[in-house]
Design a protein around this motif. Structure first.
Motif, mmCIF file in Angstrom:
data_model
loop_
_atom_site.group_PDB
_atom_site.id
_atom_site.type_symbol
_atom_site.label_atom_id
_atom_site.label_comp_id
_atom_site.label_asym_id
_atom_site.label_seq_id
_atom_site.Cartn_x
_atom_site.Cartn_y
_atom_site.Cartn_z
ATOM 1 N N ARG A 45 1.077 5.265 15.290
ATOM 2 C CA ARG A 45 1.362 3.848 15.549
ATOM 3 C C ARG A 45 2.075 3.675 16.878
ATOM 4 N NH1 ARG A 45 2.995 2.988 9.557
ATOM 5 N NH2 ARG A 45 1.006 2.291 8.754
ATOM 6 N N LYS A 74 2.889 15.474 -2.127
ATOM 7 C CA LYS A 74 1.717 14.821 -1.554
ATOM 8 C C LYS A 74 0.783 14.463 -2.689
ATOM 9 C CE LYS A 74 1.317 16.748 3.038
ATOM 10 N NZ LYS A 74 0.370 17.054 4.080
ATOM 11 N N LEU A 104 6.703 7.523 1.271
ATOM 12 C CA LEU A 104 7.306 7.599 2.602
ATOM 13 C C LEU A 104 6.265 7.391 3.689
ATOM 14 C CD1 LEU A 104 9.546 10.759 2.040
ATOM 15 C CD2 LEU A 104 10.207 8.354 1.815
ATOM 16 N N ALA A 105 5.042 7.799 3.397
ATOM 17 C CA ALA A 105 3.958 7.664 4.375
ATOM 18 C C ALA A 105 2.626 7.624 3.650
ATOM 19 C CB ALA A 105 3.978 8.831 5.357
ATOM 20 N N ARG A 106 1.697 6.900 4.223
ATOM 21 C CA ARG A 106 0.310 6.849 3.742
ATOM 22 C C ARG A 106 -0.580 7.115 4.946
ATOM 23 N NH1 ARG A 106 -0.554 4.663 -1.252
ATOM 24 N NH2 ARG A 106 1.240 3.697 -2.226
ATOM 25 N N LEU A 107 -1.466 8.084 4.786
ATOM 26 C CA LEU A 107 -2.353 8.464 5.876
ATOM 27 C C LEU A 107 -3.794 8.427 5.402
ATOM 28 C CD1 LEU A 107 -0.369 11.627 6.978
ATOM 29 C CD2 LEU A 107 -0.397 9.440 8.172
ATOM 30 N N PRO A 129 -2.155 6.617 10.174
ATOM 31 C CA PRO A 129 -1.283 5.896 9.226
ATOM 32 C C PRO A 129 -1.985 4.652 8.694
ATOM 33 C CG PRO A 129 -0.114 6.343 11.279
ATOM 34 C CD PRO A 129 -1.553 6.702 11.502
#
Length: 130
Positions: A45, A74, A104-107, A129
């Motif tokens: 980003r 994960k 915490l994160a999405r990819l 992301p």
């Protein structure tokens, strides 16, 4: 057994190897699937151009990531497998990194697999992301 079923079972084991790496801090089983010409592209980003990492850089980053997981897990969701032919496959899925049940994160992940000498190997990945 057909090629799609065989590949899917192998990819299920790949996800199991990720689970083991996150719990143990040891990604060596994942590293074995990455040939010398492997690379990963990350779209980050607020950066104009993506970041490229060769095999050595990707392995270094993966080792750092799993060694400092601190209870992170994960999840792999919405997987779609497309076989180009008997020796090439593409896998699309959402990768969710969580800690204590919080994302915490999405990819969005795209993996390009190839069968070389009867063994599937991860040729390259693209991650962005969500």
């Amino acid at each position: 057994m057909d090629i799609h079923t065989t590949f899917t079972e192998m990819h299920d084991r790949y996800f199991e190897k990720w689970d083991h790496a996150m719990k143990s801090g040891d990604p060596s089983e994942l590293e074995k699937l990455m040939p010398e010409d492997y690379y990963v592209t990350f779209f980050i980003r607020n950066q104009e151009k993506p970041a490229f990492f060769d095999r050595a850089e990707a392995i270094q980053g993966m080792r750092q990531s799993v060694s400092s997981h601190n209870g992170k897990t994960k999840r792999f969701e919405n997987r779609v497998i497309r076989l180009r032919d008997a020796g090439n496959a593409v896998v699309f899925y959402e990768q969710v990194i969580e800690k204590d049940g919080e994302a915490l994160a999405r990819l969005f992940t795209i993996e390009d697999w190839r069968n070389r000498n009867g063994q599937w190997e991860l040729a390259r990945e693209i991650q962005e992301p969500i």
